[in-house]
Structure formats: C-alpha cells, structure tokens
Scaffold this motif. Structure first.
Motif, mmCIF file in Angstrom:
data_model
loop_
_atom_site.group_PDB
_atom_site.id
_atom_site.type_symbol
_atom_site.label_atom_id
_atom_site.label_comp_id
_atom_site.label_asym_id
_atom_site.label_seq_id
_atom_site.Cartn_x
_atom_site.Cartn_y
_atom_site.Cartn_z
ATOM 1 N N GLU A 1 -72.008 46.091 23.026
ATOM 2 C CA GLU A 1 -71.052 45.566 22.052
ATOM 3 C C GLU A 1 -71.680 45.487 20.659
ATOM 4 O O GLU A 1 -71.056 45.847 19.656
ATOM 5 N N LYS A 2 -72.927 45.017 20.646
ATOM 6 C CA LYS A 2 -73.632 44.945 19.369
ATOM 7 C C LYS A 2 -73.826 46.340 18.773
ATOM 8 O O LYS A 2 -73.662 46.550 17.569
ATOM 9 N N GLU B 1 -69.505 49.181 12.005
ATOM 10 C CA GLU B 1 -69.846 48.700 10.667
ATOM 11 C C GLU B 1 -70.461 49.813 9.831
ATOM 12 O O GLU B 1 -70.158 49.954 8.643
ATOM 13 N N ARG B 2 -71.324 50.606 10.468
ATOM 14 C CA ARG B 2 -71.944 51.729 9.772
ATOM 15 C C ARG B 2 -70.892 52.764 9.355
ATOM 16 O O ARG B 2 -70.902 53.269 8.233
ATOM 17 N N GLU C 1 -69.932 53.782 5.690
ATOM 18 C CA GLU C 1 -69.972 55.190 5.277
ATOM 19 C C GLU C 1 -68.638 55.610 4.660
ATOM 20 O O GLU C 1 -68.599 56.312 3.645
ATOM 21 N N GLU C 2 -67.532 55.182 5.305
ATOM 22 C CA GLU C 2 -66.211 55.506 4.762
ATOM 23 C C GLU C 2 -66.005 54.855 3.411
ATOM 24 O O GLU C 2 -65.425 55.466 2.493
#
Length: 260
Positions: A84-85, A92-93, A97-98
């Motif tokens: 999950e982490k 999140e990455r 990035e988006e």
C-alpha cells in the motif's frame, strides 16, 4: 446362639483368606508372564519416557501453530502495508510527474505566447516606424510642393499686385496737379481702400510731404479717378488676392521734374 455362629465365622474367614491367596498368586503369575521378554525396570521406564516425550512433542505444536499463524498474519499485514505504501508512493510520484509535466507545458505555452506577443509587438513597432518614415517623407514632399507652389503663387501674386499698383499709380499721376508750392523731392504716402468693383471708398495720407497743399493735391487726384478697372478685374478673377493685398493699398508719390 453364640455356639451356632462360631463355625460360620471360621468358614467365612477361611474363604476370604483363600480368595486373597488366589488373587495374589494369579496377579503375580500374570505380571511375571508379561514382563518376561524385557526386564521389568527397562519396560516401565521406556513406557514412561515415551509417554512423556509424546506429550511434550504434541503440546508445543499447538503453541507453534498459533504463533506461526500470528506471525503469518503479521507478515501478511506488513506486506500489505508495504504494498500500500509502495502503491501510494507510486501514485504520488505519478501525480507529481503529471503536475510537473503540466507545469512545464504551461510554462512552455506562456513562454511561446510571450515570444509571439513580443514578435508581434516588434513587428507592429517596425511597421509603425516605417509608416511614420513614409508619412514624414510624404509630408516633406508635400511641404516642398506647397512651398514651391507658395513661392510660385507669391511670385505670381507679387507680380499681379505690382502690376495693379503701377496701373493705379499711373492713373492717379495722370490727373495729379502739383500745386505752386510743390518742390522736387517731396514724398507723399497715401493709403487707398477699394471695394471689389474697383471704386475708392477712402483715401488717407499716412506720411505727409510737409506741404499741406501737395498732400491735398494727391487726395484730389485719387478722387478724380474714383474707379479703377484693374482692381475690379483682380477682385473678380482672384478674390483672395484682392482681399489680401489690394483692398487696402499704399502708394508713394514723389514730386519730380518741376522747374524751380
């Protein structure tokens, strides 16, 4: 009564003793027969050890199984938490990035718009500068033409005015009668006001000769002529010229050619 119970008691005791002896003998015989293949001490000890060892081996698995299940569950929980982490970190990455991609795209768009705006502004200023230069050249050319026309017009106007002035002066001098007190060299300046028909409406001395008779003689000559066709002709053909330079005309008369 007591004598009748005596034999019975004796028989009962004898039977009980016999029964005990039989039982005791039979137990020992059976016990000895079973223990014959192996000494009694070894057999008893092995049975007790096997029983104890079995009990000791059977009990721990219950505890180990529960602990193993608990550890397995904890491991699974940790694995799920780690997954999950990891998933959240990946999300999140990806989100970052988006966001970075979107920010860079927005910056690129703004930069392109700014460059396009600057280019258009530069083109507009250059166009305005060229138009201004062209207009200045055009204005300079037109001014030069106007100056040339004005010079030409002024020259033409001056010639026309001079011609009319000469005609007016000749007509006045033709009827001017010098008085006896006139002397050569006397100068009279007179201002004459005309209307478009060429008629004189006013005549005044603007600079006298010092001789009143001579000054009056000039005014008398102007009144004698009264109408000047040359003035009427200019007023009809070039009214602006008439208004600017002929309506009010100044002439100078000199006393000359007298015999003193």
């Amino acid at each position: 009564m007591n004598g009748s119970y005596g034999p019975a008691i004796v028989i009962s005791v004898a039977l009980h003793a016999l029964l005990i002896a039989v039982l005791t003998f039979g137990w020992e015989a059976e016990h000895k027969k079973e223990l014959k293949p192996m000494p009694k001490f070894v057999q008893a000890k092995l049975v007790q050890l096997e029983s104890k060892s079995t009990n000791e081996r059977k009990a721990p698995p219950k505890v180990d199984l529960i602990e193993k299940q608990r550890r397995q569950q904890e491991l699974e929980r940790q694995q799920k938490a780690a997954e999950e982490k990891k998933r959240q970190a990946a999300a999140e990455r990806k989100k970052k990035e988006e966001a970075d991609k979107k920010r860079k795209a927005e910056e690129a768009r703004k930069k392109k718009e700014a460059e396009e705006k600057a280019r258009k502004e530069k083109e507009r200023k250059e166009k305005a500068r060229q138009e201004k230069l062209e207009q200045e050249r055009k204005n300079a050319f037109e001014d030069a033409l106007e100056d040339e026309e004005e010079v030409h017009d002024a020259s033409s106007d001056a010639a026309a005015v001079m011609s009319v002035a000469q005609a007016i002066q000749q007509r006045i001098e033709s009827v001017w009668s010098r008085p006896p007190s006139a002397r050569n060299g006397m100068v009279v300046e007179v201002q004459i006001n005309f209307v478009p028909t060429g008629r004189v409406v006013a005549a005044t001395i603007t600079r006298g000769s010092g001789n009143a008779a001579v000054d009056r003689s000039v005014l008398t000559a102007v009144k004698k002529v009264e109408v000047f066709p040359e003035v009427a002709d200019v007023a009809r053909k070039e009214p602006s010229l008439f208004e600017r330079q002929i309506r009010t005309t100044k002439l100078i008369f000199r006393v000359e050619g007298l015999r003193q």
